[in-house]
Structure formats: structure tokens, C-alpha cells
Design an enzyme around this catalytic site. Sequence first.
Site, PDB file in Angstrom:
ATOM      1  N   ARG A  13       0.864  -1.187   0.000  1.00 30.28           N
ATOM      2  CA  ARG A  13       0.000   0.000   0.000  1.00 30.28           C
ATOM      3  C   ARG A  13       0.899   1.235   0.000  1.00 30.28           C
ATOM      4  NH1 ARG A  13      -2.234   3.476   3.802  1.00 30.28           N
ATOM      5  NH2 ARG A  13      -4.378   4.141   3.436  1.00 30.28           N
ATOM      6  N   SER A  16     -12.989  -3.185   1.459  1.00 30.32           N
ATOM      7  CA  SER A  16     -13.240  -2.465   2.715  1.00 30.32           C
ATOM      8  C   SER A  16     -14.717  -2.127   2.794  1.00 30.32           C
ATOM      9  CB  SER A  16     -12.470  -1.137   2.741  1.00 30.32           C
ATOM     10  OG  SER A  16     -11.101  -1.362   2.822  1.00 30.32           O
ATOM     11  N   LYS A  38      -4.350   6.473   8.434  1.00 29.92           N
ATOM     12  CA  LYS A  38      -5.200   6.780   7.273  1.00 29.92           C
ATOM     13  C   LYS A  38      -5.915   8.101   7.545  1.00 29.92           C
ATOM     14  CE  LYS A  38      -9.079   4.681   4.728  1.00 29.92           C
ATOM     15  NZ  LYS A  38      -8.798   4.697   3.307  1.00 29.92           N
TER      16      LYS A  38
END
Length: 218
Positions: A46, A117, A146
Site C-alpha cells: 500500500r 473495505s 489513514k
Amino acid sequence: MQLINKEQVKDWLSVYFIMGSPNCRKDPKETLEEAIEGGATLFQFREKGANALTGEKKWMLAAELQDVCRRQAIPFLVNDDIELAVKLEADGVHIGQEDAALSDVRKRLPGRIIGVSVHTMEEAIKAIDEGADYLGIGPVFPTATKADAQPVQGTKLIEEIRSAGLSIPIVGIGGIQAENAAQVVSSGADGVSVITAISQAASPREAAAQLKKAILEN
Ligand code: 3NM
């Protein structure tokens, strides 16, 4: 048709490590090698946030980390970037609600793991109907990683999904550390996904081992 074995996915989710170069305290390759030695069971690349690599550099790091996963026999997933996943023949992808539609992703990556998600029961049911291989649910606890994370939701949605009798593999995410991992699994998740707990640890090996221990003892 579900090509991917659900029980196998559940096992892979147990200590799910996610990172990109901006998350790491030391070299990403070294961090990943140590994490897998400590017990990480699945890896997601990521590459996001401040100073994230792009283009050729991103591709090169992804290939390097994929190689580590192959040598140590754990699946390598890519966050969001379907092109990269196709190009590298990754084992799968993880997508959010804002990313490409699951049906389109499935066409491009047949037989690969697709994680989604979700933040509500409606999103969970839609993802299951569309054939998601697992659900990522969070943030379970407060996270600084995040910036655009949804409000903290604890383990409520995980419990609701299990109470509804749905057996899809689930991984919790957001602010998870060895100290609170058992709580996530006892609520019905099959495992925990973490960035900070491993990537910022002085010893990623020890951090992964502690997470594994917390989950196994549950
Ligand atoms: N997704 P850490 S929370 C990537 O809620 C991500 O969907 C989330 O990082 C979600 O383990 C999150 O450092 C960040 O808290 C997880």
C-alpha cells in the site's frame, strides 16, 4: 463460482501486514522479511501518503516485496492499483468503496484474492453478493495512519455480520496492536491487519510474533 478456498483465506488473514515505503521505520524489504519470519501470513503493498513512490520506483519496490513474499510463501496483494496487480501477476488486490467495481476487478484478476473495505451492513452484503473473498472492517480503534479514515466503529459491524450468520472471511483494521488484537478476533474476525504495529516497531519480527501469539491464544 468461488475459486478461492474460504478456510485458506481465513488462515491467511490471521496476521495481515500492510505497508508501503512511507510507513516503514527501516528498509521496507528488511521490514517485510522480518515480519514474515515473525509470523505475518499475508502482505498488502500500500504505497500511499506523503513521499509515496510513483511510477517506475513504485513498481520496482512492489516487485522487490513480491519477491520476498514468493520466497517465504505468503500471498502478495496490492492496494487499489489494479494495473500494478495485473502487471505483477499479484495474488490479489484490496479495494475500497471508492475504487473500481468488484465485477470489473474480477474480470481483470480471475481466480485471485479480492478483498473489499466495508463500513456498513449494506456495503458488506453487496460485497458478499458480488463475490468478495474477504472483508476489511475498520477502523476498529483510532488510527493516525489513514487520514481519511471513517469514524472509529469498534467491533460492532463484525459482530453484526456474524450474528446474521454470514461466514465470509473478515479482517479487522485500524489501530490494532498485540494488546487489543484478541478483542478483534473474539468479536468474530478471522484476523487482524496492521500497518503501524509492525512497520514502526523496533523489531518487526517481534511485533509480528506478538500479534500471532495474541491471536492464537484467543
Ligand atoms: N484502512 P494502522 S484504517 C489502511 O478503516 C487503513 O478501512 C482503514 O493502519 C479502514 O494499523 C487503516 O497503523 C490504517 O492503524 C491502518
